[in-house]
Design an enzyme around this catalytic site. Structure first.
Site, PDB file in Angstrom:
ATOM      1  N   ASP A   1    -107.692 -59.372 -30.848  1.00  0.00           N
ATOM      2  CA  ASP A   1    -108.059 -58.777 -32.134  1.00  0.00           C
ATOM      3  C   ASP A   1    -108.209 -57.260 -32.029  1.00  0.00           C
ATOM      4  O   ASP A   1    -108.374 -56.571 -33.027  1.00  0.00           O
ATOM      5  CB  ASP A   1    -109.335 -59.406 -32.698  1.00  0.00           C
ATOM      6  CG  ASP A   1    -110.552 -59.239 -31.789  1.00  0.00           C
ATOM      7  OD1 ASP A   1    -110.486 -58.467 -30.818  1.00  0.00           O
ATOM      8  OD2 ASP A   1    -111.581 -59.889 -32.060  1.00  0.00           O
TER       9      ASP A   1
ATOM     10  N   SER B   1    -122.154 -58.968 -32.190  1.00  0.00           N
ATOM     11  CA  SER B   1    -121.104 -59.710 -31.490  1.00  0.00           C
ATOM     12  C   SER B   1    -120.821 -59.173 -30.097  1.00  0.00           C
ATOM     13  O   SER B   1    -120.348 -59.907 -29.233  1.00  0.00           O
ATOM     14  CB  SER B   1    -119.814 -59.701 -32.314  1.00  0.00           C
ATOM     15  OG  SER B   1    -119.364 -58.378 -32.552  1.00  0.00           O
TER      16      SER B   1
ATOM     17  N   HIS C   1    -113.054 -56.880 -29.804  1.00  0.00           N
ATOM     18  CA  HIS C   1    -114.122 -57.329 -28.921  1.00  0.00           C
ATOM     19  C   HIS C   1    -113.687 -57.299 -27.455  1.00  0.00           C
ATOM     20  O   HIS C   1    -112.562 -57.687 -27.138  1.00  0.00           O
ATOM     21  CB  HIS C   1    -114.560 -58.749 -29.302  1.00  0.00           C
ATOM     22  CG  HIS C   1    -115.122 -58.830 -30.686  1.00  0.00           C
ATOM     23  ND1 HIS C   1    -114.341 -59.148 -31.784  1.00  0.00           N
ATOM     24  CD2 HIS C   1    -116.375 -58.619 -31.161  1.00  0.00           C
ATOM     25  CE1 HIS C   1    -115.096 -59.139 -32.865  1.00  0.00           C
ATOM     26  NE2 HIS C   1    -116.327 -58.814 -32.518  1.00  0.00           N
TER      27      HIS C   1
END
Length: 248
Positions: free
Chosen positions: A222, A73, A225
């Protein structure tokens, strides 16, 4: 709050250490759940998009050399409104500004493990690649995968690239884990990247999230990231190792 300094995570020794450590633990529990939360459908879609991007790029830019970023990711640019803000695209901007004939391909898949990368490398390696950037392992570490398994999977990927594309230069991007994963495990996890780089004589980025990991302002809501600004810093970190490998 924790910070990345000298390629290592550190807890700042402040009076609020206990509370911050608890928050730190929640942060990585959330990361673990998110990394495990990718459904089979989502992974299939990610793989399809990555495949289509490689095919389109190779078809339209066959006159240029190719840099393929193969990762999870972090490479995919998870959570960004536009994947053109992910670090591979920022690298492309740097390359274009110097008039270098390289095309950067983003082959990142969110939630990817080293085992997942190993399973799809045979297809990816069919493309011509001048530089192969390997950025995998974070999801292994956060799931507590045995270090021997992560090491073996990364070595297998390296071996396949070396066998099927011997002229390709491999760059290995290292990752680090938070202290709450256990001192022995985190130390061993960090070291396996250095060992693989030395054993295989690879160009090496010790910690791809240097100066970004654990910095709230550089990560999305979050807490996991990188933001657009975070990806710019990641690109700068990668660029330090990548730039000397590029030919005018």
């Amino acid at each position: 709050m924790f910070s990345a300094h000298n390629n290592h995570f550190h807890i700042n020794l402040l009076p609020s250490f206990g509370l911050k450590l608890i928050k730190f633990s929640y942060f990585f529990i959330a990361l673990f759940l998110l990394s495990c939360g990718d459904t089979k459908t989502e992974k299939t879609t990610e793989n399809k998009k990555a495949a289509e991007q490689i095919e389109d790029t190779v078809a339209t830019d066959i006159s240029t050399k190719t840099i393929l970023c193969f990762g999870d990711s972090i490479t995919a640019g998870y959570g960004l409104d536009d994947t053109d803000d992910a670090y591979p695209a920022v690298l492309q901007e740097k390359i274009d500004s110097l008039g270098l004939e390289y095309t950067v391909i983003n082959s990142g898949v969110s939630g990817e493990t080293t085992a997942g990368g190993k399973s799809r490398i045979d297809w990816v390696i069919k493309q011509n690649m001048d530089i192969f950037l390997l950025e995998l392992g974070a999801n292994d570490g956060l799931r507590g995968v045995a270090l021997s398994e992560t090491r073996a999977n990364l070595q297998a990927i390296i071996d396949i690239v070396r066998e099927k594309s011997p002229e390709t230069t491999i760059v290995l991007a290292g990752m680090e884990l938070p202290p709450n994963m256990g001192q022995d495990y985190t130390k061993g996890f960090r070291q396996l990247y250095a060992d693989l780089a030395e054993k295989n004589n690879l160009a090496f980025i010790p910690f791809i999230l240097k100066d970004v990991g654990g910095v709230a302002a550089l990560n999305q809501s979050d807490g996991i990231h990188p933001t657009v600004e975070g990806h710019k810093i990641v690109a700068n970190t990668v660029w330090e190792t990548l730039r000397p490998l590029l030919k005018s």
